[in-house]
Design an enzyme around this catalytic site. Structure first.
Site, PDB file in Angstrom:
ATOM      1  CE  LYS A   1      60.905  32.229  50.138  1.00  0.00           C
ATOM      2  NZ  LYS A   1      61.264  33.100  49.011  1.00  0.00           N
TER       3      LYS A   1
ATOM      4  CD  GLU B   1      47.247  38.206  54.857  1.00  0.00           C
ATOM      5  OE1 GLU B   1      47.181  39.302  54.250  1.00  0.00           O
ATOM      6  OE2 GLU B   1      48.323  37.654  55.137  1.00  0.00           O
TER       7      GLU B   1
ATOM      8  N   GLY C   1      57.488  33.372  45.983  1.00  0.00           N
ATOM      9  CA  GLY C   1      56.156  32.850  46.220  1.00  0.00           C
ATOM     10  C   GLY C   1      55.370  32.583  44.952  1.00  0.00           C
ATOM     11  NE  ARG C   2      56.438  37.853  41.449  1.00  0.00           N
ATOM     12  CZ  ARG C   2      57.105  38.374  42.475  1.00  0.00           C
ATOM     13  NH1 ARG C   2      56.720  38.108  43.718  1.00  0.00           N
ATOM     14  NH2 ARG C   2      58.130  39.172  42.270  1.00  0.00           N
TER      15      ARG C   2
ATOM     16  CD  GLU D   1      53.385  39.486  44.683  1.00  0.00           C
ATOM     17  OE1 GLU D   1      52.319  39.749  45.280  1.00  0.00           O
ATOM     18  OE2 GLU D   1      53.989  38.400  44.819  1.00  0.00           O
TER      19      GLU D   1
ATOM     20  CG  HIS E   1      27.406  37.072  26.115  1.00  0.00           C
ATOM     21  ND1 HIS E   1      26.414  37.417  25.225  1.00  0.00           N
ATOM     22  CD2 HIS E   1      27.963  35.925  25.641  1.00  0.00           C
ATOM     23  CE1 HIS E   1      26.359  36.513  24.260  1.00  0.00           C
ATOM     24  NE2 HIS E   1      27.295  35.601  24.487  1.00  0.00           N
TER      25      HIS E   1
ATOM     26  CE  LYS F   1      52.951  39.432  53.279  1.00  0.00           C
ATOM     27  NZ  LYS F   1      53.972  38.380  53.079  1.00  0.00           N
TER      28      LYS F   1
END
Length: 562
Positions: free
Chosen positions: A206, A212, A267-268, A353, A384, A499
């Protein structure tokens, strides 16, 4: 000041919890043979069964009253109209505008944002069609064969999940890779399989300052130039989805290949924007528009349906009942469809978030639980792995089962087994191993007690349209819960804190500082042994960028944040 837990409706729900604590879900069915018909709902290609919940008619009525007494109607209207509801960041929240298919204008700060949104859609159309039909060429004239999306968080989870979910719609000559982890092993594993002449990189960030993502993008650029040659046309192989056009161009991306979106896109919630470029490249622009159309259909349902028949509202209220009154700490997401294997991770970010907050929109501490821990994986693998704890453990975990009804050709027998396993598990969680009889269960200490709640969400078929509706459903569910809890679902200061500190540590790794705690200082000393005197060049300057994106909200005299 209004206090949620002191409201008449909240206290009535607390009384109902005590009164219904010993109720069994199966007895609700015995008392009301029409319970399934009453407590199920269809919206387009989605069908929701919410009848297997520890919720009586009286509880549901009070939960609906809680929604009606909240600011939900007002804030829903504000969100869709572009008002500022992200109060700490002083922004509208308009991811719904990205999939708006209506002709009416949508004004933000006196400007209609729809022409820009439509223009960006056309840019996505032109670019995706050029790559898919082979007319977009690499530096030596070959067509693109591999697409690498470099992003993290919402710039990775959404497009990654959607591309994998819709794999059967993927272009047969394109391969897709997603790099998110800053661990160098991730990008190295992807790069060693690629040919620079036929690889396209999408840098999805963005602000174009995410540490990262930039580190991975610079590693990809270095790999490209080392293998293609310093004179190779970088612009034919790198594009960006970002709000920061200037920074993308400084990286080496052509201006016309920066696909912009807007600060009011979280962002999400960004896969509906140009962050969804990998989706358009994979399934085609028409498929991408079908994804938007499904989300738009759910948006319209959310706006128009009365609360008692409103799928996002009902799911949100059911969650509030378990989180705030039944003491559930977690919510399991179990898709019985391998194509949806990344959906739990996507919903984990969306929910945790957004609603992982402990202060309300005025900055006051809340005295009630907010967002749950969201987790899960695909069935039947989960049967399982963790289902044992859900059946017989001491944790109380509501479950969302999700499946598509239509099988793929040639695997009908597999799909039938998958769906019958899901139905069996939902039944077993409710009934238990002794048919729900408490008395008989007490005689057999190893029996499953049952009375464990679940919803079942069925898609007619896993298509782009139905996937879009499913994702919008969960977005609105999270929004409704945030409104009732009176928190801001659209900021993430906890993410920004990490951050900022990472930037400070990176800048000061060469110093013998006392500014960090003793543990951090000791660990830094161990790190210095592996980074003596000089640090990798990519680490330099990261602290300043992190500080710019991690400013704390300030509070004005009216108690609002800016």
């Amino acid at each position: 000041m209004f206090q949620l837990t002191r409201s008449v409706t909240w206290q009535a729900l607390q009384r109902l919890y005590r009164e219904t604590a010993d109720d069994r879900i199966r007895d609700y069915f015995a008392a009301d043979p029409a319970r399934f018909d009453t407590m199920s709902l269809r919206v387009g290609g989605l069908f929701l069964d919410y009848s297997k919940h520890h919720i009586s008619d009286a509880v549901l009525a009070k939960l609906l009253e809680l929604a009606r007494h909240s600011a939900l109607v007002q804030r829903r209207a504000q969100m869709f109209s572009g008002d500022i509801i992200n109060v700490t960041e002083d922004r509208p929240v308009l991811h719904t505008a990205l999939r708006n298919l209506a002709d009416a204008p949508l004004m933000v700060d006196g400007k209609d944002v729809m022409p820009e949104i439509r223009s960006t859609r056309e840019q996505i159309r032109d670019f995706s069609e050029a790559v898919r039909d082979g007319s977009w060429k690499g530096y030596n004239g070959q067509r693109i064969k591999d697409v690498v999306n470099i992003g993290i968080g919402g710039s990775d989870l959404g497009p990654n999940m959607a591309c994998r979910a819709l794999l059967k719609y993927r272009h047969s000559e394109l391969n897709f890779h997603f790099v998110s982890n800053v661990d160098g092993a991730h990008i190295q594993k992807v790069l060693r399989t690629l040919d620079p002449a036929t690889t396209l990189f999408i840098v999805s960030t963005k602000t174009f300052s995410t540490q990262e993502t930039l580190l991975n993008a610079k590693t990809a650029r270095r790999w490209f130039l080392d293998n293609a040659g310093e004179d190779a046309d970088l612009g034919a192989h790198f594009i960006a989805a970002s709000t920061n056009r200037r920074a993308a161009m400084e990286f080496g991306i052509r201006e016309e290949n920066v696909f912009e979106f807007w600060a009011w896109v979280g962002g999400r919630y960004s896969m509906w924007s140009s962050i969804g470029l990998p989706i358009a490249l994979s399934i085609g622009f028409d498929g991408f528009m079908e994804l938007l159309a499904g989300a738009y259909e759910m948006d319209q349902h959310f706006i128009e349906a009365p609360f008692e028949r409103n799928m996002p509202v009902l799911m949100a209220l059911i969650g509030i009942w378990y989180i705030n009154f039944q003491g559930a700490e977690t919510q399991a997401i179990v898709p019985y469809d391998q194509a949806l294997h990344q959906l739990p991770s996507f919903l984990q970010q969306l929910d945790m978030e957004s609603n992982g907050k402990s202060v309300d929109i005025f900055g006051h501490p809340v005295d009630y639980k907010t967002g749950p821990i969201v987790w899960g994986q695909t069935g039947s693998n989960g049967q399982h792995a963790f289902f044992q704890l859900l059946h017989q453990g001491t944790r109380y975990v509501p479950i969302d089962f999700i499946a598509s009804l239509k099988p793929d050709e040639g695997v009908e027998e597999h799909h039938f087994a998958l769906l019958t396993n899901m139905l069996a598990q939902a039944n077993a969680f409710m009934e238990g191993s002794q048919g729900g009889s408490q008395e008989r269960s007490q005689l057999d200490p190893y029996s499953c007690p049952g009375n464990r709640p679940s919803s079942t969400l069925l898609l007619d078929e896993l298509t782009p349209r139905n996937l879009g509706a499913l994702l919008a459903l969960y977005e609105h569910k999270v929004f409704v819960q945030g409104v009732i809890w009176n928190i801001n679902s659209f900021d993430q200061w906890g993410v920004q804190l990490g951050k900022r500190i990472a930037g400070e540590i990176s800048e000061r790794i060469d110093e013998r500082t006392q500014d960090f705690d003793a543990s951090t200082q000791g660990l830094l000393a161990l790190m210095r042994e592996h980074f003596p005197a000089h640090r990798p060049a990519e680490m330099a300057g990261r602290g300043a960028a992190a500080k710019q994106t991690a400013k704390k909200p300030s509070t004005n005299r009216q108690g609002k944040h800016s």
